[in-house]
Design an enzyme around this catalytic site. Structure first.
Site, PDB file in Angstrom:
ATOM      1  N   GLY A 287      -5.021   0.045   9.206  1.00  0.00           N
ATOM      2  CA  GLY A 287      -5.173  -1.282   8.640  1.00  0.00           C
ATOM      3  C   GLY A 287      -6.466  -1.387   7.852  1.00  0.00           C
TER       4      GLY A 287
ATOM      5  N   GLU B  99      -0.810   2.265   3.987  1.00  0.00           N
ATOM      6  CA  GLU B  99      -0.648   1.304   2.896  1.00  0.00           C
ATOM      7  C   GLU B  99      -1.786   1.385   1.892  1.00  0.00           C
ATOM      8  OE1 GLU B  99       1.046  -2.584   5.076  1.00  0.00           O
ATOM      9  OE2 GLU B  99      -0.837  -1.792   5.859  1.00  0.00           O
TER      10      GLU B  99
END
Length: 524
Positions: A286, A311
């Site tokens: 994250g 991501e």
């Protein structure tokens, strides 16, 4: 890519300034699209009130800079609203400006702008908090109605009309395919040497036509370097020369370092037990200071030849790629500090061979996360004694940012780790509570919880066993006794021994904080 101009300087009215050097060598090489160059104001005038607009951008990179600002000026003069869809969070020049003029009717799937957040929590914006992997499918299925316009930032337009992506991919492929009309922002600040770093996969389909995504390694390429574009749908091309938002990460504090230390010790135990290889498994991280502290700790440890399937590329991953701790990183966007941007630009030839940027319905795809056995590490607002995690809502009602991709990886990865300091607000809020005020990731998906106090491995434990493990290992000492007291009285209540709760007290800690400013019993 991402030249550092000191970040967003607070001037919402700054003008795009195109250098003489940029004018001398245009990045718009397609003859047809060269005829559609216009100002941002002219392009913004083509977006109708009430339109649903797919904007590029993910974690403050690759978002359009000029058209949203011009659109906000138009809304200020003649108020109206649009629906805004993106990849994830953008920046003040997009979310902030449009929210400030009350120009957003509906927003999805993730945001982090303080003005936008306030508008959501005041009820002025309808916010749809989605798993990032699902947004593309929802749009293809028509769940959000027709996509009227796509506003997409690119680095350049090739002579054949293919688009060289910029510093994020996000949902750009879907926006370009689904939108009735397209506005392109060609940003001369994006580093053209990123060309070749992107991997756009055109093999996805809706059920029942789906085929397996044949991606078996984080560094594998399965797509194309460029975004396809129907030139007949392009109604405007706008030239810009503006840097991405860049936010300096704080140096890891003591709590972050302790959390990282607990996670690394856990990895060592898992390697010794034969449940992890010495190269671990692909890492998903994250965004934020604690995840960067974990990456920093990994880089200083004994690890080599790791991979990332995540991501966002953060500063810590650049450091790991340069040192050799990390051999390959797959993501959908960058999220770098000014120092990270300078490092990337200075050594882009090194990083271009070690980084792949994909669209987010591939970077976050559940099938791929499960196949690769991703180790997911994400932040949380709070967890309860049974392992349910709240990642999004303050005191159960006020949206913070959104679930983002944490659920994509938590449910489907090999390990799902959630981390947070054990307290907040100068010790008045406990991150470990009897019952979370909102559930984003259920106890069934949460494998490990970590605070600076310790690590709770919840695998193979029943609810009551999880409760004692979380309280003893993760709760701050100031709240540990109260949590044990709650659990003991819940067990003694006779209301059910599988997951004991006192329904009249389960959310009393949150109620106490709302009324007195502290979760501590007896504090006013």
């Amino acid at each position: 890519m991402l030249a550092d101009t000191g970040g967003y300087n607070g001037d919402h009215q700054r003008l795009t300034k195109l250098s003489e050097n940029m004018r001398a060598k245009s990045r718009i090489n397609n003859p047809l699209l060269a005829t559609r160059i216009m100002s941002a104001a002219q392009a913004a005038a083509l977006i109708k009130p009430g339109a649903t607009v797919g904007m590029s951008g993910f974690t403050g990179s690759g978002y359009p800079k000029a058209v949203p600002a011009a659109l906000a000026e138009r809304m200020k003069a003649s108020p109206f609203k649009i629906n805004v869809l993106t990849g994830a969070s953008t920046a003040p020049e997009l979310d902030g400006l449009l929210a400030a003029v009350d120009g957003i009717a509906t927003r999805l799937p993730f945001q982090s702008d303080p003005i936008c957040r306030q508008r959501i929590n005041d009820g002025h914006i309808d916010y749809i908090d989605c798993h990032l992997s699902e947004v593309s499918q929802y749009v293809w299925s028509g769940f959000f109605g027709k996509l009227n316009v796509a506003v997409i930032e690119v680095s350049a337009i090739r002579e054949d009309g293919l688009l060289i992506p910029s510093s994020s991919i996000g949902n750009n492929k879907t926006w370009l395919e689904q939108a009735e009309h397209i506005i392109l922002e060609v940003n001369y600040q994006q580093n053209l040497r990123m060309e070749g770093m992107h991997d756009i996969y055109y093999g996805t389909a809706l059920p029942p036509q789906r085929k397996p995504i044949m991606l078996t390694e984080a560094g594998q390429r399965i797509g194309e370097q460029y975004l396809r574009c129907d030139l007949n749908k392009v109604i405007a091309v706008v030239e810009t020369d503006s840097a991405d938002r860049n936010t300096a990460f704080k140096a890891p504090d003591d709590d972050s370092r302790r959390i990282a230390e607990h996670i690394l010790n856990f990895f060592e135990r898992e390697i010794e037990a034969g449940r992890l290889p010495k190269t671990l498994l692909p890492i998903q991280s994250g965004v934020g200071n604690i995840p960067n502290a974990v990456l920093e700790a990994l880089d200083s440890g004994p690890y080599k030849n790791l991979s990332a399937y995540t991501e966002v590329i953060q500063d810590g991953m650049l450091t790991m790629l340069k040192s050799g701790t990390l051999t390959m990183a797959s993501a959908t966007a960058f999220s770098l500090s000014p120092a990270g941007i300078a490092e990337f630009n200075a050594n882009i030839e090194l990083y271009r061979d070690k980084i792949i940027l994909r669209q987010q319905d591939i970077s976050n795809h559940p099938e791929v996360a499960r196949r690769l056995g991703v180790i997911a590490t994400n932040g949380m607002i709070e967890a309860d004694i049974y392992g349910n995690v709240n990642s999004t809502h303050i005191m159960g009602t006020r949206m913070m940012n959104g679930i983002g991709g944490s659920g994509d990886f938590a449910r489907n990865g090999y390990l799902s780790i959630f981390m947070s300091p054990s307290t907040a607000k100068q010790g008045h809020i406990s991150a470990i509570v009897p019952m979370v005020s909102h559930v984003d990731n259920t106890e069934h998906d949460v494998k490990v919880i970590v605070t600076e106090q310790g690590l709770a491995d919840l695998r193979g434990l029943s609810p009551r066993q999880r409760a004692l493990t979380i309280i003893d290992n993760c709760a701050h000492p100031d709240f540990r006794e109260a949590l044990h007291d709650y659990f003991a009285r819940a067990c003694a209540s006779g209301r059910g021994m599988h997951t004991p709760h006192l329904l009249n007290e389960a959310l009393s800690w949150h109620e106490r904080y709302e009324s007195s400013g502290s979760m501590r019993s007896g504090r006013k």
